[in-house]
Design a protein around this motif. Structure first.
Motif, PDB file in Angstrom:
ATOM      1  N   ASP A  56      38.594  40.820  33.762  1.00  0.00           N
ATOM      2  CA  ASP A  56      38.221  42.231  33.611  1.00  0.00           C
ATOM      3  C   ASP A  56      39.430  43.161  33.579  1.00  0.00           C
ATOM      4  O   ASP A  56      39.278  44.381  33.610  1.00  0.00           O
ATOM      5  N   LEU A  57      40.639  42.584  33.493  1.00  0.00           N
ATOM      6  CA  LEU A  57      41.864  43.389  33.432  1.00  0.00           C
ATOM      7  C   LEU A  57      42.945  42.606  32.698  1.00  0.00           C
ATOM      8  O   LEU A  57      43.173  41.430  33.010  1.00  0.00           O
ATOM      9  N   ILE A  58      43.587  43.237  31.726  1.00  0.00           N
ATOM     10  CA  ILE A  58      44.728  42.645  31.020  1.00  0.00           C
ATOM     11  C   ILE A  58      45.879  43.640  31.058  1.00  0.00           C
ATOM     12  O   ILE A  58      45.743  44.782  30.599  1.00  0.00           O
ATOM     13  N   VAL A  59      47.010  43.214  31.616  1.00  0.00           N
ATOM     14  CA  VAL A  59      48.219  44.036  31.632  1.00  0.00           C
ATOM     15  C   VAL A  59      49.311  43.238  30.925  1.00  0.00           C
ATOM     16  O   VAL A  59      49.680  42.149  31.364  1.00  0.00           O
ATOM     17  N   LEU A  60      49.802  43.775  29.822  1.00  0.00           N
ATOM     18  CA  LEU A  60      50.773  43.069  28.988  1.00  0.00           C
ATOM     19  C   LEU A  60      52.104  43.817  28.981  1.00  0.00           C
ATOM     20  O   LEU A  60      52.159  44.985  28.605  1.00  0.00           O
ATOM     21  N   LEU A  85      43.889  45.081  41.636  1.00  0.00           N
ATOM     22  CA  LEU A  85      43.043  44.039  42.208  1.00  0.00           C
ATOM     23  C   LEU A  85      42.776  44.286  43.691  1.00  0.00           C
ATOM     24  O   LEU A  85      41.672  44.038  44.188  1.00  0.00           O
ATOM     25  N   ARG A  86      43.779  44.785  44.399  1.00  0.00           N
ATOM     26  CA  ARG A  86      43.609  44.986  45.837  1.00  0.00           C
ATOM     27  C   ARG A  86      42.647  46.123  46.165  1.00  0.00           C
ATOM     28  O   ARG A  86      42.137  46.201  47.278  1.00  0.00           O
ATOM     29  N   THR A  87      42.384  46.992  45.208  1.00  0.00           N
ATOM     30  CA  THR A  87      41.376  48.031  45.438  1.00  0.00           C
ATOM     31  C   THR A  87      39.967  47.460  45.412  1.00  0.00           C
ATOM     32  O   THR A  87      39.031  48.095  45.895  1.00  0.00           O
ATOM     33  N   GLY A  88      39.821  46.280  44.820  1.00  0.00           N
ATOM     34  CA  GLY A  88      38.506  45.681  44.688  1.00  0.00           C
ATOM     35  C   GLY A  88      37.741  46.132  43.464  1.00  0.00           C
ATOM     36  O   GLY A  88      36.657  45.619  43.172  1.00  0.00           O
ATOM     37  N   VAL A  89      38.301  47.065  42.690  1.00  0.00           N
ATOM     38  CA  VAL A  89      37.640  47.544  41.480  1.00  0.00           C
ATOM     39  C   VAL A  89      37.646  46.459  40.405  1.00  0.00           C
ATOM     40  O   VAL A  89      36.715  46.337  39.607  1.00  0.00           O
TER      41      VAL A  89
END
Length: 322
Positions: free
Chosen positions: A75-79, A127-131
């Motif tokens: 649910d997250l892509i950081v390139l 990720l650590r926010t839990g969102v």
């Protein structure tokens, strides 16, 4: 507490491998000169059908397979890249489409050779926010497209490639749990003229070519990398004696040697791939990490330090209990 745990790693290289002997045919250089000053023997150069996005997508597929995670679960892509396929949209969205992911957050990070460390900290924070639950963090470059192939001082140093990791936010024991323990980033824009590209959309309207003052960059790299590694270990509550592996930016073998000496670390703890990949900028750290994971050196539970410095200057490190 929630920590970002590395579930899998992957990498991809262009089909074409170029040796120093190959470069001797087009540049006033020699294998001996290149090896003595950089430690580089080979690099991979992207062909017409290969781009930053295609290499990144291949690396992601390998990482997803390693992690046992389906693309649909991301649910997250950081390139991280300094050589995007297009000025916009973000290359991360092209990778998203190539992987068949219908909807997720996807964006690029630009911090040159430190880009992967910047991307790791951004993804870890989200990720650590839990969102978000699972992320693909990628470093991918086709630096061959911005090199001046008549400049022997820079053309021999760089290569193309991509590396990726799958991160998952998990409940983790604060003292012994796996995951990213600490990160630290820096930037100092006063040194722009030491390592830069002489073009851009809002200045020249062109891509431009890479320019570098190697001696000055070397001096800053040794000092900054040693300092940020120690700084990040302090944040993690560890010392260099706790480190099992250092996976550094693969810019120059002499920088790696000087950094390990400055920290009092055994060269045996430094993962080195610069000899076969050259400097792949934001891809170099995840590429080297994947090599060390797949050959069995880096194992679950070990303390691994990632670190890099690039144009800007930007630099940073991350401490991971793998």
């Amino acid at each position: 507490m929630i920590r970002s745990v590395v579930l899998g790693t992957g990498s991809a290289l262009p089909e074409r491998r170029v040796s120093n002997a190959d470069l001797e045919q087009q540049l006033d250089t020699s294998d001996a000169w290149i090896v003595e000053r950089t430690g580089i023997r080979f690099r991979h150069i992207a062909g017409p059908h290969e781009t930053t996005a295609t290499l990144a997508a291949d690396a992601c597929r390998a990482a997803l397979n390693s992690a046992g995670v389906a693309a649909a679960d991301i649910d997250l892509i950081v390139l991280a890249t300094a050589t995007p396929d297009q000025t916009f949209p973000a290359t991360a969205t092209k990778v998203q489409a190539m992987l068949g992911i219908d909807d997720c957050v996807a964006f690029d990070v630009a911090a040159v050779c430190s880009g992967f460390l910047y991307a790791v900290q951004v993804a870890d924070s989200m990720l650590r926010t839990g969102v978000h639950r699972r992320a693909l963090v990628i470093g991918a470059e086709t630096f061959s497209r911005i090199l001046d192939w008549e400049d022997r001082t820079t053309a021999v140093l760089f290569g193309d490639g991509a590396g990726a990791i799958v991160l998952e936010g998990q409940e983790s024991d604060a003292a012994t749990g796996r995951g990213i323990l600490a990160t630290k980033l820096h930037a100092d824009g006063r040194h722009n003229d030491l390592l830069y590209v002489d073009g851009g959309p809002s200045t020249t309207g062109t891509v431009g070519k890479l320019r570098m003052k190697g001696r000055e960059v070397f001096r800053h790299a040794v000092v900054n990398l040693a300092a940020v590694l120690e700084e990040t270990l302090v944040i993690a509550g560890l010392t260099s004696a706790d480190v099992d592996w250092v996976v550094p930016h693969q810019a120059n073998a002499r920088i790696l040697d000087a950094t390990s000496r400055k920290l009092g670390l055994s060269p045996d703890k430094i993962v080195v791939t610069v000899d076969r990949h050259a400097n792949t900028s934001a891809a170099s750290v995840p590429l080297a990490l994947d090599v060390a994971v797949r050959d069995g050196r880096v194992r679950q539970g070990e303390i691994v330090v990632l670190e890099a410095m690039g144009g800007g200057f930007t630099w940073g490190a991350a401490v991971v209990r793998f």
